[in-house]
Design an enzyme around this catalytic site. Structure first.
Site, PDB file in Angstrom:
ATOM      1  N   SER A   9      49.159  91.233  55.991  1.00 37.18           N
ATOM      2  CA  SER A   9      50.500  90.908  56.464  1.00 37.18           C
ATOM      3  C   SER A   9      51.505  90.882  55.323  1.00 37.18           C
ATOM      4  O   SER A   9      52.699  90.804  55.568  1.00 37.18           O
ATOM      5  CB  SER A   9      50.498  89.576  57.208  1.00 37.18           C
ATOM      6  OG  SER A   9      49.760  88.630  56.504  1.00 37.18           O
TER       7      SER A   9
ATOM      8  N   ASN B 244      57.285  89.764  59.110  1.00 33.98           N
ATOM      9  CA  ASN B 244      57.260  88.535  58.308  1.00 33.98           C
ATOM     10  C   ASN B 244      58.494  88.375  57.424  1.00 33.98           C
ATOM     11  O   ASN B 244      58.845  87.256  57.056  1.00 33.98           O
ATOM     12  CB  ASN B 244      55.974  88.459  57.491  1.00 33.98           C
ATOM     13  CG  ASN B 244      54.821  88.029  58.377  1.00 33.98           C
ATOM     14  OD1 ASN B 244      54.944  87.086  59.154  1.00 33.98           O
ATOM     15  ND2 ASN B 244      53.724  88.741  58.313  1.00 33.98           N
TER      16      ASN B 244
ATOM     17  N   HIS C 172      49.404  96.729  60.842  1.00 32.44           N
ATOM     18  CA  HIS C 172      49.519  95.267  60.942  1.00 32.44           C
ATOM     19  C   HIS C 172      49.589  94.829  62.406  1.00 32.44           C
ATOM     20  O   HIS C 172      50.587  95.064  63.088  1.00 32.44           O
ATOM     21  CB  HIS C 172      50.759  94.801  60.164  1.00 32.44           C
ATOM     22  CG  HIS C 172      50.920  93.329  60.134  1.00 32.44           C
ATOM     23  ND1 HIS C 172      52.142  92.706  60.190  1.00 32.44           N
ATOM     24  CD2 HIS C 172      49.992  92.326  60.066  1.00 32.44           C
ATOM     25  CE1 HIS C 172      51.967  91.393  60.154  1.00 32.44           C
ATOM     26  NE2 HIS C 172      50.683  91.149  60.077  1.00 32.44           N
TER      27      HIS C 172
HETATM   28  N1  CAA Z   1      42.818  89.342  76.825  1.00 32.75           N
HETATM   29  C1  CAA Z   1      43.795  89.937  77.542  1.00 32.75           C
HETATM   30  N2  CAA Z   1      44.865  89.270  78.051  1.00 32.75           N
HETATM   31  C2  CAA Z   1      44.926  87.953  77.822  1.00 32.75           C
HETATM   32  C3  CAA Z   1      43.930  87.262  77.095  1.00 32.75           C
HETATM   33  C4  CAA Z   1      42.846  88.013  76.587  1.00 32.75           C
HETATM   34  N3  CAA Z   1      41.881  87.461  75.876  1.00 32.75           N
HETATM   35  N4  CAA Z   1      44.276  85.977  77.012  1.00 32.75           N
HETATM   36  C5  CAA Z   1      45.436  85.841  77.658  1.00 32.75           C
HETATM   37  N5  CAA Z   1      45.838  87.040  78.158  1.00 32.75           N
HETATM   38  C6  CAA Z   1      47.073  87.322  78.874  1.00 32.75           C
HETATM   39  C7  CAA Z   1      47.244  86.423  80.077  1.00 32.75           C
HETATM   40  O1  CAA Z   1      46.659  86.987  81.216  1.00 32.75           O
HETATM   41  C8  CAA Z   1      48.755  86.339  80.194  1.00 32.75           C
HETATM   42  O2  CAA Z   1      49.253  87.530  80.803  1.00 32.75           O
HETATM   43  P1  CAA Z   1      50.409  87.491  81.942  1.00 32.75           P
HETATM   44  O3  CAA Z   1      51.633  86.990  81.219  1.00 32.75           O
HETATM   45  O4  CAA Z   1      50.508  88.905  82.378  1.00 32.75           O
HETATM   46  O5  CAA Z   1      49.881  86.539  82.966  1.00 32.75           O
HETATM   47  C9  CAA Z   1      49.220  86.347  78.741  1.00 32.75           C
HETATM   48  O6  CAA Z   1      48.168  86.995  78.024  1.00 32.75           O
HETATM   49  C10 CAA Z   1      49.440  84.942  78.185  1.00 32.75           C
HETATM   50  O7  CAA Z   1      48.206  84.228  78.247  1.00 32.75           O
HETATM   51  P2  CAA Z   1      48.031  82.712  78.691  1.00 32.75           P
HETATM   52  O8  CAA Z   1      48.804  82.466  79.963  1.00 32.75           O
HETATM   53  O9  CAA Z   1      46.586  82.379  78.718  1.00 32.75           O
HETATM   54  O10 CAA Z   1      48.591  81.901  77.502  1.00 32.75           O
HETATM   55  P3  CAA Z   1      50.061  81.450  77.182  1.00 32.75           P
HETATM   56  O11 CAA Z   1      51.015  81.814  78.250  1.00 32.75           O
HETATM   57  O12 CAA Z   1      49.893  80.041  76.768  1.00 32.75           O
HETATM   58  O13 CAA Z   1      50.383  82.362  75.907  1.00 32.75           O
HETATM   59  C11 CAA Z   1      50.280  83.170  73.699  1.00 32.75           C
HETATM   60  C12 CAA Z   1      49.622  82.304  74.741  1.00 32.75           C
HETATM   61  C13 CAA Z   1      50.156  84.647  74.104  1.00 32.75           C
HETATM   62  C14 CAA Z   1      49.544  82.956  72.405  1.00 32.75           C
HETATM   63  C15 CAA Z   1      51.793  82.771  73.626  1.00 32.75           C
HETATM   64  O14 CAA Z   1      51.925  81.411  73.395  1.00 32.75           O
HETATM   65  C16 CAA Z   1      52.525  83.519  72.553  1.00 32.75           C
HETATM   66  O15 CAA Z   1      52.913  84.665  72.731  1.00 32.75           O
HETATM   67  N6  CAA Z   1      52.719  82.846  71.386  1.00 32.75           N
HETATM   68  C17 CAA Z   1      53.347  83.450  70.234  1.00 32.75           C
HETATM   69  C18 CAA Z   1      52.312  84.271  69.522  1.00 32.75           C
HETATM   70  C19 CAA Z   1      52.845  84.923  68.296  1.00 32.75           C
HETATM   71  O16 CAA Z   1      54.023  84.823  67.945  1.00 32.75           O
HETATM   72  N7  CAA Z   1      51.965  85.635  67.586  1.00 32.75           N
HETATM   73  C20 CAA Z   1      52.330  86.263  66.358  1.00 32.75           C
HETATM   74  C21 CAA Z   1      51.861  85.413  65.238  1.00 32.75           C
HETATM   75  S1  CAA Z   1      52.293  86.143  63.693  1.00 32.75           S
HETATM   76  C22 CAA Z   1      51.051  87.212  63.370  1.00 32.75           C
HETATM   77  O17 CAA Z   1      50.073  87.319  64.029  1.00 32.75           O
HETATM   78  C23 CAA Z   1      51.206  88.111  62.203  1.00 32.75           C
HETATM   79  C24 CAA Z   1      51.379  87.551  60.878  1.00 32.75           C
HETATM   80  O18 CAA Z   1      51.438  88.347  59.954  1.00 32.75           O
HETATM   81  C25 CAA Z   1      51.497  86.136  60.549  1.00 32.75           C
END
Ligand code: CAA
Length: 287
Positions: free
Chosen positions: A122, A193, A143
């Site tokens: 990242s 980032n 990434h």
């Molecule tokens: N496989 C496929 N789909 C899945 C799944 C899996 N294992 N788990 C969940 N899903 C789907 C669900 O079915 C749902 O889809 P719909 O909206 O179509 O119903 C969706 O994903 C959301 O899942 P949940 O309802 O279980 O969970 P949530 O609504 O609480 O969301 C989250 C969880 C996706 C993590 C959400 O909170 C989110 O988007 N958070 C922000 C995440 C983020 O910003 N990530 C980036 C971090 S930075 C990074 O990674 C890079 C870096 O360099 C630091």
């Protein structure tokens, strides 16, 4: 090399990101070779991957038979030499540049000369990983975002000597994985980032300064801006050690105060408060 030529993808490391990349690649129809440094970590990563696939099935996102077919395409190993069967390899080891350079040098020796090599880093320098190989034109950044099977973005990073052909293949790969691709230059933080880190660090600074409670800071960005997570929850989700590492890498390169880690962040990491992964960060997640 064309995307049609890519049949087997290698993934170096089966941690949080590696397991997600393996899952996403296998679900997209690729054969996958995943390698960890020992059996314990390999089993842990594969258990995480199976858990995520089961969740996908229970959420109606994946048919049970497709889950089995995807699992059957994965070959898990502790042997680096297994990457000799891959047309493209994604390195998703820990964020240590010397280790990554060694991995790239090993991959360069093990893989056929046409194999494309990429890193999921990242913030670390892709150009220096490319320089550890004899094929810098075939090295680029891939990434992914956590959780990889859910997040629709893929940032691809062009290092100084990456060829246009490699970038075209990267885009095609992203599409095959069902991701939307954005392209960035090889600068620490890339696009995501570079924008996220100052925001996260500001949230920590203002929380530390007593502007508001952590809950109110998070609620503001959730409800006022429709973010799925508030910034402090997201810091815990990313991992405070990871955030600190990225911020330090960015500060080291740019010497810009926007990327200077706040003292609270550094002390939380020193104290072992890493966020979700350690059970406690800004919030308590229990054991
Ligand atoms: N496989 C496929 N789909 C899945 C799944 C899996 N294992 N788990 C969940 N899903 C789907 C669900 O079915 C749902 O889809 P719909 O909206 O179509 O119903 C969706 O994903 C959301 O899942 P949940 O309802 O279980 O969970 P949530 O609504 O609480 O969301 C989250 C969880 C996706 C993590 C959400 O909170 C989110 O988007 N958070 C922000 C995440 C983020 O910003 N990530 C980036 C971090 S930075 C990074 O990674 C890079 C870096 O360099 C630091």
């Amino acid at each position: 090399m064309d995307i049609q030529d890519v049949k087997t993808i290698g993934v170096v490391g089966c941690g949080l990101m590696g397991a997600g990349i393996v899952e996403t690649s296998a679900k997209a129809g690729f054969n996958v070779v995943v390698r960890e440094i020992n059996d314990e970590l390999l089993q842990k990563g594969m258990a995480r991957l199976r858990g995520s696939m089961e969740k996908a099935v229970s959420k109606g996102k994946l048919a049970a038979e497709d889950k089995q077919a995807a699992l059957d395409r994965i070959s898990a190993t502790t042997d680096m030499e297994a990457f000799s069967a891959c047309q493209l390899v994604v390195e998703a080891a820990i964020e240590n540049l010397d280790l990554k350079k060694q991995i790239f040098a090993d991959l360069d020796r093990i893989c056929p000369p046409e194999t494309i090599l990429s890193s999921n880093t990242s913030s670390l320098n892709i150009t220096s990983m490319a320089a550890a190989t004899q094929r810098p034109d075939k090295v680029f950044g891939l990434h992914f975002f956590n959780p990889v099977p859910v997040m629709p973005l893929l940032e691809i990073v062009r290092a100084l000597l990456t060829s246009e052909e490699t970038m075209v293949l990267g885009r095609a790969l992203g599409e095959k994985l069902g991701k939307t691709v954005v392209v960035a230059k090889d600068r620490p933080g890339f696009i995501a980032n570079l924008l996220f880190v100052p925001y996260a660090l500001d949230a920590i600074r203002w929380y530390d300064a007593g502007l508001a409670t952590k809950e109110d800071i998070d609620t503001t960005m959730k409800l006022g801006f429709n973010h799925p997570m508030g910034p402090l929850t997201l810091c815990d989700f990313v991992g405070l050690d990871t955030l600190l590492f990225i911020a330090d890498a960015m500060y080291d390169e740019f010497k810009d105060d926007r990327y200077a880690a706040p003292p609270l962040l550094r002390r939380m990491v020193m104290a072992g408060l890493m966020g979700r992964k350690s059970g406690r960060g800004f919030y308590d997640y229990g054991k």
